[in-house]
Design a protein around this motif. Structure first.
Motif, short mmCIF file in Angstrom:
data_model
loop_
_atom_site.label_atom_id
_atom_site.label_comp_id
_atom_site.label_asym_id
_atom_site.label_seq_id
_atom_site.Cartn_x
_atom_site.Cartn_y
_atom_site.Cartn_z
N CYS A 249 2.88 -34.61 -30.78
CA CYS A 249 3.85 -34.11 -32.09
C CYS A 249 4.17 -32.67 -31.67
N CYS A 250 3.45 -31.83 -31.21
CA CYS A 250 3.73 -30.41 -30.87
C CYS A 250 4.93 -30.49 -30.04
N GLY A 251 4.92 -31.43 -28.86
CA GLY A 251 5.93 -31.42 -27.97
C GLY A 251 7.15 -31.88 -28.49
N ASN A 252 7.10 -32.76 -29.41
CA ASN A 252 8.28 -33.36 -29.73
C ASN A 252 8.92 -32.54 -30.92
N ILE A 253 8.18 -31.92 -31.64
CA ILE A 253 8.79 -30.94 -32.53
C ILE A 253 9.54 -29.62 -31.92
N LEU A 254 8.66 -29.36 -30.90
CA LEU A 254 9.31 -28.09 -30.10
C LEU A 254 10.43 -28.42 -29.19
N CYS A 255 10.58 -29.57 -29.02
CA CYS A 255 11.93 -30.24 -28.35
C CYS A 255 13.14 -29.95 -28.91
N HIS A 256 12.83 -29.87 -30.37
CA HIS A 256 14.26 -29.71 -31.02
C HIS A 256 14.76 -28.29 -31.15
N CYS A 257 13.97 -27.40 -30.26
CA CYS A 257 14.54 -25.98 -30.38
C CYS A 257 15.19 -25.93 -28.88
N PHE A 258 15.37 -26.98 -28.08
CA PHE A 258 16.10 -26.72 -26.73
C PHE A 258 16.93 -28.12 -26.72
N ASN A 259 18.32 -27.86 -26.55
CA ASN A 259 19.25 -28.87 -26.54
C ASN A 259 19.14 -29.77 -25.41
N LYS A 260 18.57 -29.48 -24.38
CA LYS A 260 18.32 -30.27 -23.21
C LYS A 260 17.65 -31.49 -23.50
N TYR A 261 16.45 -30.87 -24.28
CA TYR A 261 15.58 -32.07 -24.55
C TYR A 261 15.73 -32.74 -26.32
N ARG A 262 16.44 -32.22 -27.03
CA ARG A 262 16.77 -32.56 -28.26
C ARG A 262 17.74 -33.67 -28.16
N LYS A 263 18.61 -33.84 -27.16
CA LYS A 263 19.82 -34.58 -27.10
C LYS A 263 19.62 -35.85 -26.18
N ASN A 264 18.51 -35.64 -25.20
CA ASN A 264 18.40 -36.48 -24.20
C ASN A 264 16.70 -37.30 -24.35
N GLU A 265 16.70 -38.74 -24.65
CA GLU A 265 15.55 -39.04 -25.19
C GLU A 265 14.43 -39.28 -23.63
N ALA A 266 15.02 -39.47 -22.56
CA ALA A 266 14.25 -39.56 -21.23
C ALA A 266 13.50 -38.17 -21.15
N LYS A 267 14.30 -37.08 -21.22
CA LYS A 267 13.73 -35.80 -20.83
C LYS A 267 12.80 -35.38 -21.98
#
Length: 775
Positions: A249-267
């Protein structure tokens, strides 16, 4: 249907909205694919359509009246295109391709200006920064959960008057009126009687499945709070599995702070793999074991870069937890042991016996727990989860309270079972008769068991039976419940019982051949705590089928590095025995019970079937629904969408030739048509949709055309109809495909989806193929 009849007028989708189609796309049908599209943006060698029109006025595609109104509606990104619906599978190949395109664009721009170079460096560093944040947040939350759970566990018995936030142990540490022998008794700690008279899914998500909200912020908050309550309630569960969920959950929430991870499900799934490693790291104090656990047990895609970042995240999480020091012993490990006696070769026999017990227990638990969970899903019981939790909690409390070993927390029980008895230990497990004058090197010789040991053995035997039975009904309830600690407790009890038996056997029968060569009079030959540790590993391995990561977690958990061989022997034996009785571990069994589309990479497909045996349509089925590249109107496409529930459609040159052009997704079609209507007034139901590079000249005053080539996947994976299914299954596993088109001499014949593959595997295994559902 009424919605569609109202929408299929001259304006087509104009009156509708995308939400009206979300529920109509079913993964039960041919297309087991979510809505995503590959970004085939036009390069410099393919001039955009508007430039072509400007250079050649005769190429108007829409007649004289509409020559300036022809548009490619995907020149700019459209919100929603390339995203996924809930309960769908991502396309790993397209996501990785999109990330490569993004990375290539950033690299090229970095040579143009200093700001672009800084952006490129920050993009490269963002992954490590994200791992740092995940480690810090996971470690902090784990420390908070540990401290809160210990405090609430002791709160059931009493409270510290010197500071209500102290648990029992910390309260008495600060006391000046306590001796070492009675270190759990101090005037500052008061029982309530003195004061008052008269509480499986990561693996599937990591494989590329979408479950909205499962890793969201509210899930994190609720999980953290309820985990503290569940662990401190005394139920037969642990916090280790839920801590992996918390870290993800922490990883998924923090992913939204970085475009590279927010817009790419595989990353993002690479980040979640690292977060799972951090979760195990803080759950057990085992950073290396956490990385191996993520690699061996939960991750579907684990490149070398993810291995490094997982190690870094686990390191930061373990360091953060160590800084918080929730156990108050300045150690990271949960069950620190310090055995003084080396193990002997003969002891491999009882260690292997413990492995056999662990395998039997694992197979028994999986079968009975799955049977109970299936009953919960298929009967009225599943409609009353709160009542079920209350009933199980009440039964657990009533049965557990009379026995001191079931009354204490499971972690404390395991710690006591792992303990190597010393002279000052007051536990009943250490109530031996002292018939010696001196001890060499601080080691106590084997001694005859006293009354307390025999009493403890009976209580532990009852505890073992209760733990075996109650864990079956507890795991799977609608509460945060981990299986690591209960499984370890079952094995530790069995191991301690066997260890004490071996110890007494060696004491009273030292003349036996199996003992006299290495066990002499007055020597410390057998360590019961070691047997408990090996038994814990065996039972945990029997339930989860872990091997390498399990051994590493166990020696990190206990600090017993020199006991790797016994742990390896027990872990492998338990896996062999459990696999002989059933191939699935507990997590795989629950995945299959829930019908999630997970392709297990550990199993081989050994059947001699062909792609034509699995593809759809089958014989006597309706023909495959396709779109043509340049002859269908908006109304034709809308009609197909309204009359089918497929999630995507192959695009062919013509219905007669069936020559494959590409593959387009239902969601992208709907969004693109709606977007075109908003941007251009002339789009009507008779407008022709083109998936080609160029639109041919059309008669004057013809409605504008829609060019949707950019949402078309021009390189869908294809196999021939005679391709062996073992190759097809490997392609789906290793590339993470959602669908594969079947051709014969270049002509489209059918399609194979991930669900078709799963149903075929189930059918070959004599299982119900209709169980592969998203329920």
């Amino acid at each position: 249907m009424a919605m569609w009849q109202g929408a299929m007028d001259n304006r087509g989708f104009q009156q509708g909205s995308f939400s009206s189609f979300q529920n109509s796309s079913s993964d039960e049908d041919l297309m087991d694919i979510p809505a995503t599209a590959m970004d085939f943006s036009m390069r410099d060698d393919v001039p955009p359509l508007d430039r072509e029109v400007g250079e050649d006025k005769s190429y108007n595609g829409g007649g004289i009246g509409y020559s300036n109104r022809i548009m490619d509606f995907l020149e700019e990104p459209i919100p929603g295109v390339g995203t996924y619906d809930d309960f769908n599978t991502i396309d790993w190949v397209r996501e990785k391709s999109r990330d490569r395109d993004r990375h290539r664009e950033i690299t090229n721009k970095s040579k143009e200006s200093t700001w672009a170079l800084i952006h490129s460096v920050s993009d490269a560093f963002s992954g490590w920064l994200l791992m740092l944040l995940i480690g810090l947040l996971s470690g902090s939350l784990a420390g908070l959960i540990d401290i809160s759970a210990h405090w609430m566990t002791d709160l059931k018995e009493g409270i510290c008057t010197g500071g209500f936030w102290f648990n029992h142990e910390h309260c008495c540490w600060n006391s000046d009126h306590v001796t070492f022998e009675e270190r759990d008794k101090c005037p500052e700690w008061n029982s309530w009687s003195q004061l008052i008279i008269s509480t499986d899914e990561i693996k599937t998500i990591l494989s590329g499945f979408i479950i909205r909200g499962y890793l969201g912020k509210w899930t994190l908050v609720i999980k953290t709070i309820t985990l503290v309550l569940a662990v401190s309630s005394g139920l037969s569960l642990g916090k280790e599995g839920p801590l992996v969920h918390v870290a993800c959950c922490c990883g998924n929430i923090l992913c939204h702070c970085f475009n590279k991870y927010r817009k790419n499900e595989a990353k993002r799934r690479e980040v979640l793999s690292a977060a799972a490693a951090a979760g195990v790291s803080v759950a057990f104090g085992a950073p290396i074991g956490g990385v191996l656990f993520s690699l061996e047990e939960v991750s579907y895609y684990f490149p070398l870069k993810t291995l490094w970042r997982s190690f870094f995240a686990a390191l930061v999480a373990a360091f953060t937890l160590r800084s918080i020091n929730p156990f108050g012993n300045s150690r990271l490990v949960l069950f620190y042991v310090e055995f003084h006696t080396p193990w002997h070769l003969f002891e491999l026999v009882p260690f292997i016996l413990l492995g056999i017990f662990g395998g039997l227990w694992g197979a028994l638990f999986i079968r009975t727990n799955i049977a109970w969970c299936r009953k919960r899903k298929t009967t009225q019981l599943g409609k009353y989860p709160v009542i079920e939790v209350l009933v199980v909690t009440a039964i657990t409390a009533i049965l557990a309270f009379p026995n001191e070993y079931t009354r204490m927390s499971t972690s404390e029980l395991i710690s006591e079972l792992f303990n190597d008895c010393g002279l000052l230990d007051s536990s009943k497990l250490c109530d031996y008769e002292n018939r010696f004058n001196t001890s060499k090197g601080g080691e106590l010789p084997d001694r005859p068991a006293g009354v307390g040991v025999y009493s403890a053995m009976w209580q532990l035997a009852l505890t073992l039976i209760l733990k075996i039975v109650i864990t079956i009904f507890t795991f799977g309830m609608k509460i945060p419940s981990g299986l690591f600690i209960p499984s370890m407790a079952v094995g530790a009890i069995a191991g301690r019982l066997l260890g004490v038996g071996m110890e007494q056997l060696a004491y009273y029968h030292q003349e036996w051949t199996i003992f006299n060569s290495w066990c002499s009079q007055g020597a410390d030959c057998i360590t019961p705590g070691l047997y408990a540790m090996v038994g814990a590993a065996a039972c945990l391995g029997g339930v989860t089928r872990m091997t390498v990561s399990l051994v590493v977690i166990m020696f990190e958990l206990t600090g017993g590095l020199e006991y790797i061989v016994p742990l390896m022997a027990a872990a492998m034996t338990s896996k062999w025995v459990a696999d002989a009785l059933g191939r699935e571990g507990i997590y795989d069994a629950h995945i299959r019970l829930n019908g999630y589309p997970f392709l297990e990479a550990k199993e081989e497909f050994a059947h001699k079937t062909l792609a034509m045996d699995v593809m759809k349509p089958r014989r006597n089925d309706p023909l495959l629904t396709v779109l043509t590249q340049d002859s269908m109107t908006v109304e034709d496409v809308e009609t197909i969408i309204s009359e089918t529930t497929y999630s995507g459609f192959p695009v062919v040159v013509s219905r007669e030739s069936q020559r494959l052009v590409g593959f387009v997704l239902r969601r992208d079609l709907i969004i693109s048509i709606e977007n075109a209507r908003k941007k251009q007034d002339g789009v009507v139901s008779t407008s022709i949709i083109y998936f080609t590079e160029h639109s041919p000249p059309l008669p004057p005053y013809t409605p504008p055309t829609l060019k949707l080539r950019n949402i078309l996947d021009l390189s869908p994976f294809t196999v021939t109809d005679l391709t062996p299914m073992e190759i097809v299954v490997d392609i789906f596993r290793k590339l993470g495909l959602r669908q594969c088109l079947v051709t014969h001499n270049g002509r489209l014949l059918g399609i194979i989806t991930k669900k078709d593959v799963l149903k075929h595997i189930a059918q070959m295994a004599n299982q119900d193929p209709d169980s592969i559902l998203f329920n």
